[in-house]
Write a protein that holds these residues in place. Structure first.
Motif, PDB file in Angstrom:
ATOM      1  N   ILE A 274      10.123   2.022  -3.554  1.00 29.51           N
ATOM      2  CA  ILE A 274       9.118   2.952  -3.024  1.00 29.51           C
ATOM      3  C   ILE A 274       7.837   2.215  -2.655  1.00 29.51           C
ATOM      4  N   ILE A 275       7.431   1.267  -3.498  1.00 31.01           N
ATOM      5  CA  ILE A 275       6.228   0.481  -3.206  1.00 31.01           C
ATOM      6  C   ILE A 275       6.421  -0.337  -1.927  1.00 31.01           C
ATOM      7  N   GLN A 276       7.590  -0.942  -1.780  1.00 29.13           N
ATOM      8  CA  GLN A 276       7.853  -1.745  -0.589  1.00 29.13           C
ATOM      9  C   GLN A 276       7.805  -0.901   0.682  1.00 29.13           C
ATOM     10  N   ILE A 277       8.499   0.236   0.660  1.00 31.27           N
ATOM     11  CA  ILE A 277       8.520   1.097   1.854  1.00 31.27           C
ATOM     12  C   ILE A 277       7.135   1.673   2.120  1.00 31.27           C
ATOM     13  N   GLY A 278       6.465   2.123   1.053  1.00 29.79           N
ATOM     14  CA  GLY A 278       5.142   2.712   1.233  1.00 29.79           C
ATOM     15  C   GLY A 278       4.098   1.717   1.705  1.00 29.79           C
ATOM     16  N   THR A 279       4.336   0.439   1.473  1.00 31.25           N
ATOM     17  CA  THR A 279       3.358  -0.591   1.843  1.00 31.25           C
ATOM     18  C   THR A 279       3.630  -1.179   3.227  1.00 31.25           C
ATOM     19  N   ILE A 280       4.820  -1.693   3.442  1.00 29.58           N
ATOM     20  CA  ILE A 280       5.114  -2.388   4.699  1.00 29.58           C
ATOM     21  C   ILE A 280       6.020  -1.571   5.624  1.00 29.58           C
ATOM     22  N   GLY A 281       6.455  -0.385   5.165  1.00 27.99           N
ATOM     23  CA  GLY A 281       7.257   0.475   6.020  1.00 27.99           C
ATOM     24  C   GLY A 281       8.723   0.083   6.054  1.00 27.99           C
TER      25      GLY A 281
ATOM     26  N   ASP B 216      12.856  -4.081   6.305  1.00 29.34           N
ATOM     27  CA  ASP B 216      14.123  -4.552   6.862  1.00 29.34           C
ATOM     28  C   ASP B 216      13.991  -5.965   7.418  1.00 29.34           C
ATOM     29  N   ARG B 217      12.823  -6.292   7.963  1.00 28.95           N
ATOM     30  CA  ARG B 217      12.615  -7.618   8.556  1.00 28.95           C
ATOM     31  C   ARG B 217      12.235  -8.673   7.529  1.00 28.95           C
ATOM     32  N   ALA B 218      11.592  -8.253   6.455  1.00 25.86           N
ATOM     33  CA  ALA B 218      11.059  -9.211   5.471  1.00 25.86           C
ATOM     34  C   ALA B 218      12.181  -9.880   4.688  1.00 25.86           C
ATOM     35  N   THR B 219      12.054 -11.173   4.495  1.00 29.48           N
ATOM     36  CA  THR B 219      13.016 -11.893   3.662  1.00 29.48           C
ATOM     37  C   THR B 219      12.883 -11.473   2.215  1.00 29.48           C
ATOM     38  N   TYR B 220      11.638 -11.365   1.747  1.00 25.61           N
ATOM     39  CA  TYR B 220      11.355 -10.928   0.379  1.00 25.61           C
ATOM     40  C   TYR B 220      10.345  -9.782   0.459  1.00 25.61           C
ATOM     41  N   PRO B 221      10.819  -8.539   0.533  1.00 20.93           N
ATOM     42  CA  PRO B 221       9.914  -7.396   0.750  1.00 20.93           C
ATOM     43  C   PRO B 221       8.838  -7.239  -0.320  1.00 20.93           C
ATOM     44  N   LEU B 222       9.175  -7.495  -1.581  1.00 17.98           N
ATOM     45  CA  LEU B 222       8.180  -7.331  -2.635  1.00 17.98           C
ATOM     46  C   LEU B 222       7.040  -8.335  -2.476  1.00 17.98           C
TER      47      LEU B 222
ATOM     48  N   SER C  32       6.083  -9.628   0.389  1.00 20.47           N
ATOM     49  CA  SER C  32       5.316  -9.179   1.550  1.00 20.47           C
ATOM     50  C   SER C  32       4.360  -8.067   1.169  1.00 20.47           C
ATOM     51  N   SER C  33       4.802  -7.188   0.280  1.00 21.08           N
ATOM     52  CA  SER C  33       3.929  -6.110  -0.190  1.00 21.08           C
ATOM     53  C   SER C  33       2.796  -6.657  -1.048  1.00 21.08           C
ATOM     54  N   ALA C  34       3.114  -7.596  -1.941  1.00 18.63           N
ATOM     55  CA  ALA C  34       2.103  -8.147  -2.841  1.00 18.63           C
ATOM     56  C   ALA C  34       1.032  -8.933  -2.083  1.00 18.63           C
ATOM     57  N   ARG C  35       1.399  -9.533  -0.956  1.00 18.64           N
ATOM     58  CA  ARG C  35       0.424 -10.323  -0.188  1.00 18.64           C
ATOM     59  C   ARG C  35      -0.682  -9.448   0.384  1.00 18.64           C
ATOM     60  N   ILE C  36      -0.407  -8.171   0.553  1.00 12.20           N
ATOM     61  CA  ILE C  36      -1.412  -7.266   1.122  1.00 12.20           C
ATOM     62  C   ILE C  36      -2.536  -7.000   0.130  1.00 12.20           C
ATOM     63  N   LEU C  37      -2.239  -7.111  -1.144  1.00 11.85           N
ATOM     64  CA  LEU C  37      -3.178  -6.699  -2.183  1.00 11.85           C
ATOM     65  C   LEU C  37      -4.360  -7.662  -2.283  1.00 11.85           C
TER      66      LEU C  37
ATOM     67  N   ASP D 239      10.666  -0.597   8.716  1.00  5.48           N
ATOM     68  CA  ASP D 239      10.944  -1.735   9.600  1.00  5.48           C
ATOM     69  C   ASP D 239      10.467  -3.042   8.981  1.00  5.48           C
ATOM     70  N   GLY D 240       9.292  -3.023   8.355  1.00  2.25           N
ATOM     71  CA  GLY D 240       8.788  -4.229   7.714  1.00  2.25           C
ATOM     72  C   GLY D 240       9.675  -4.666   6.573  1.00  2.25           C
TER      73      GLY D 240
END
Length: 371
Positions: free
Chosen positions: A235-242, A247-253, A255-260, A244-245
């Motif tokens: 849920i955190i991954q989808i809510g953060t990067i969406g 699906d494209r990200a190699t490591y979605p978590l 990618s989400s953590a980098r936004i913080l 499509d993001g």
């Protein structure tokens, strides 16, 4: 009689299973084929995984204090059991190498970009060799130490993202917008076999829990906690990067953590996420490595510690060659391994084995009741 260092407590079993289940699963965007409904596919797969674990308990409770290989020998006879023992040893070692490759690829692309991958593989296996050679009790203690840190960091990162306003729950809508078909396709066999079906490795551990009568309930709790952690991460991954993001990200978590960004001075918290994933993968590699070594012990009647050093060095080398590149590694893990290996070894054979054990025990009981 099992040595004292080959037993673990129920609390250690619970935490070891939680670390094992979440270890490498939080790295990848599992259930991504269901898009914004990926979290539902994880819940559905966890229910199927719990049912599968009950099948494992179907033969473990009937033959207490026997691991998977010993159950095979009882059910199939020694000649046939030897063949399946070899196959499971290869399976455990192969998945051990794949999980090791997950961690090495993660570290190579995030933290240790200039370090030769061969060094990383050897270092990881040295750690796992030390843990397994020390006995099951030490593996249990490592799980007891790592699991709270892993889950704690996961929820810390998630709540910080939520409080910082980086998570939009609208990205989870519409729920079941494309029906239940994509959810079921994402859950089976992909998410069910990875990570929930991988609990087949715990048929080497659960029989040696100090309070075996409570092991089934504890294992169910572990699946519940693991699935909730994976759902929260999803849920955190989808809510953060969406969608499509993710699906494209190699490591979605990651990618989400980098936004913080906290207070404009705490950044690059993705290093914390990488450390968190490392803990779970070390546990997972150690459990699979232990399972394969116990298979060799069963085949040769030689204590498994004798095989730790040679097999650790062999697997550290083979881990480099298990796939030519990361894209091939992911393709094999998603498209080939679930169908070619996971379904037969996690679902097919255990179900048949459980049926044979129940039939054999019933037949013996009937023969014993005859005058």
């Amino acid at each position: 009689m099992n040595p004292s260092n080959e037993q673990i407590s129920t609390s250690q079993l619970f935490l070891l299973m939680v670390a094992f289940e979440t270890g490498s699963a939080i790295i990848f965007g599992i259930g991504s084929d269901a898009k914004q409904d990926a979290w539902i596919s994880i819940l559905l797969a966890s229910a199927a995984g719990a049912a599968l674990l009950l099948i494992f308990f179907g033969f473990m409770t009937k033959l207490p204090s026997r691991n998977l290989f010993q159950v095979m020998e009882f059910a199939l006879g020694k000649p046939i059991a030897v063949v399946f023992t070899y196959l499971y040893v290869i399976y455990f070692f192969y998945i051990c190498m794949r999980v090791d490759r997950d961690l090495i690829e993660l570290m190579k692309t995030t933290l240790l970009t200039q370090t030769p991958v061969e060094i990383l593989h050897v270092c990881l296996f040295i750690l796992c060799m030390y843990l397994t050679s020390s006995g099951l009790q030490i593996i249990g203690r490592i799980g007891e130490l790592f699991a709270p840190i892993l889950i704690g960091f996961l929820f810390l990162i998630g709540f910080l993202l939520i409080f910082d306003g980086n998570v939009s729950f609208k990205k989870l809508l519409p729920v079941m917008g494309e029906g239940v078909g994509p959810i079921i396709q994402a859950a089976f066999p992909s998410v069910m076999t990875f990570p929930f079906g991988e609990l087949i490795a715990f048929t080497m551990i659960i029989p040696f829990t100090t309070m075996f009568s409570k092991a089934r309930r504890i294992s169910m709790y572990a699946i519940l906690v693991s699935s909730l952690g994976l759902v929260f991460s999803c849920i955190i991954q989808i809510g953060t990067i969406g969608v499509d993001g993710r699906d494209r990200a190699t490591y979605p978590l990651l990618s989400s953590a980098r936004i913080l960004t906290i207070g404009y001075f705490i950044e690059r918290i993705d290093a914390l996420a990488t450390f968190m994933m490392m803990l779970g993968i070390v546990v997972k590699v150690s459990v699979y490595f232990y399972g394969g070594l116990k298979g060799l012990e069963h085949l040769t009647n030689i204590r498994y510690q004798r095989f730790v050093l040679p097999m650790g060095l062999i697997l550290s080398v083979l881990s480099v060659t298990v796939a030519h590149n990361f894209a091939e590694h992911v393709f094999e893990g998603i498209k080939l391994v679930p169908y070619v290996l996971h379904i037969p070894f996690q679902i097919g054979f255990p179900c048949v084995l459980c049926g044979i054990v129940l039939w054999k025990l019933r037949k013996r009981a009937a023969a014993g009741n005859q005058p």
